[in-house]
Design an enzyme around this catalytic site. Structure first.
Site, PDB file in Angstrom:
ATOM      1  N   HIS A 245       0.853  -1.188   0.000  1.00 38.62           N
ATOM      2  CA  HIS A 245       0.000   0.000   0.000  1.00 38.62           C
ATOM      3  C   HIS A 245       0.897   1.249   0.000  1.00 38.62           C
ATOM      4  O   HIS A 245       2.106   1.150   0.211  1.00 38.62           O
ATOM      5  CB  HIS A 245      -0.932   0.015   1.224  1.00 38.62           C
ATOM      6  CG  HIS A 245      -0.209  -0.016   2.533  1.00 38.62           C
ATOM      7  ND1 HIS A 245      -0.134  -1.140   3.315  1.00 38.62           N
ATOM      8  CD2 HIS A 245       0.501   0.943   3.171  1.00 38.62           C
ATOM      9  CE1 HIS A 245       0.578  -0.864   4.388  1.00 38.62           C
ATOM     10  NE2 HIS A 245       0.976   0.385   4.330  1.00 38.62           N
TER      11      HIS A 245
HETATM   12  C1  T46 Z   1       2.832   0.833   6.947  1.00 35.77           C
HETATM   13  C2  T46 Z   1       3.587  -0.418   7.205  1.00 35.77           C
HETATM   14  C3  T46 Z   1       5.055  -0.179   7.406  1.00 35.77           C
HETATM   15  C4  T46 Z   1      -4.662  -0.410  13.157  1.00 35.77           C
HETATM   16  O1  T46 Z   1      -5.771  -0.681  13.657  1.00 35.77           O
HETATM   17  N1  T46 Z   1      -3.938   0.643  13.638  1.00 35.77           N
HETATM   18  C5  T46 Z   1      -2.723   0.970  13.129  1.00 35.77           C
HETATM   19  O2  T46 Z   1      -2.087   1.936  13.597  1.00 35.77           O
HETATM   20  C6  T46 Z   1      -2.195   0.193  12.039  1.00 35.77           C
HETATM   21  C7  T46 Z   1      -0.834   0.521  11.442  1.00 35.77           C
HETATM   22  C8  T46 Z   1      -2.927  -0.861  11.574  1.00 35.77           C
HETATM   23  N2  T46 Z   1      -4.154  -1.149  12.132  1.00 35.77           N
HETATM   24  C9  T46 Z   1      -4.901  -2.303  11.625  1.00 35.77           C
HETATM   25  C10 T46 Z   1      -5.324  -2.243  10.174  1.00 35.77           C
HETATM   26  C11 T46 Z   1      -5.354  -3.705   9.770  1.00 35.77           C
HETATM   27  O3  T46 Z   1      -6.597  -4.257  10.119  1.00 35.77           O
HETATM   28  O4  T46 Z   1      -4.051  -3.457  11.751  1.00 35.77           O
HETATM   29  C12 T46 Z   1      -4.285  -4.342  10.660  1.00 35.77           C
HETATM   30  C13 T46 Z   1      -2.986  -4.639   9.942  1.00 35.77           C
HETATM   31  O5  T46 Z   1      -2.589  -3.451   9.235  1.00 35.77           O
HETATM   32  P1  T46 Z   1      -1.879  -3.514   7.802  1.00 35.77           P
HETATM   33  O6  T46 Z   1      -2.387  -4.674   7.041  1.00 35.77           O
HETATM   34  O7  T46 Z   1      -2.015  -2.170   7.155  1.00 35.77           O
HETATM   35  O8  T46 Z   1      -0.370  -3.779   8.237  1.00 35.77           O
HETATM   36  P2  T46 Z   1       0.950  -3.736   7.337  1.00 35.77           P
HETATM   37  O9  T46 Z   1       2.021  -4.380   8.117  1.00 35.77           O
HETATM   38  O10 T46 Z   1       0.678  -4.247   5.966  1.00 35.77           O
HETATM   39  O11 T46 Z   1       1.293  -2.159   7.184  1.00 35.77           O
HETATM   40  C14 T46 Z   1       1.680  -1.402   8.318  1.00 35.77           C
HETATM   41  C15 T46 Z   1       0.942  -0.047   8.327  1.00 35.77           C
HETATM   42  O12 T46 Z   1      -0.474  -0.264   8.209  1.00 35.77           O
HETATM   43  C16 T46 Z   1       1.392   0.862   7.235  1.00 35.77           C
HETATM   44  O13 T46 Z   1       0.947   2.179   7.505  1.00 35.77           O
HETATM   45  O14 T46 Z   1       3.365   1.771   6.348  1.00 35.77           O
HETATM   46  O15 T46 Z   1       3.078  -1.180   8.304  1.00 35.77           O
END
Ligand code: T46
Length: 133
Positions: free
Chosen positions: A50
């Site tokens: 993303h």
């Molecule tokens: C990024 C990379 C480096 C939350 O509820 N609060 C939060 O602050 C974050 C970051 C995520 N979430 C929830 C959203 C999803 O349901 O946690 C779940 C996993 O998030 P995501 O799939 O976006 O995780 P990554 O590891 O793919 O990405 C994360 C960050 O979302 C993103 O901003 O830059 O780490």
């Protein structure tokens, strides 16, 4: 110009060990609104895929290592995160992917905004349209 922007943190060490202090608008070049960390990641499970519209972040691998790919829609760069004293500054509309997490990886991310799903671009084609328009 490279997409990879490192911040080098000062390590304060003595015979007891080492300490690193990260301060809002000083060591970290923005007002810190949120800190999160990725733990128990899997070597064969990539994350990210993303971009963000507004968010600025600093990623620090405080234990172990992982690889991050940064993509601005024109070029892609791979960077290894493996140092607790170096932060990767990610700002602007940059597509990111993280993979090859070591077993002991702890990836801490310092963010300029509260969590907002509306700030995410999770579709690569939509990302390309946005950065190339
Ligand atoms: C990024 C990379 C480096 C939350 O509820 N609060 C939060 O602050 C974050 C970051 C995520 N979430 C929830 C959203 C999803 O349901 O946690 C779940 C996993 O998030 P995501 O799939 O976006 O995780 P990554 O590891 O793919 O990405 C994360 C960050 O979302 C993103 O901003 O830059 O780490």
């Amino acid at each position: 110009m490279s997409l990879v922007k490192w911040l080098d943190f000062n390590v304060i060490g003595d015979q007891r060990g080492e300490l690193i202090s990260l301060e809002s608008c000083k060591t970290i070049p923005f007002d810190i609104k949120r800190v999160y960390y990725l733990i128990n990641t899997k070597m064969d499970q990539a994350r990210g895929f993303h971009a963000h519209r507004k968010l600025r972040q600093v990623a620090v691998c405080i234990s172990g290592s992982c690889i991050m790919t940064l993509d601005d829609g024109f070029k892609r760069e791979e960077v290894v995160l493996n140092s607790f004293s170096k932060g990767l500054l990610i700002e602007g509309i940059i597509w990111r992917e993280m993979y090859n997490f070591s077993r002991d990886c702890v990836l801490m991310v310092i963010a300029s905004e509260h969590y907002d799903e509306q700030d995410y671009i999770r579709n690569y084609e939509a990302f390309l349209r946005e950065v190339r328009k």
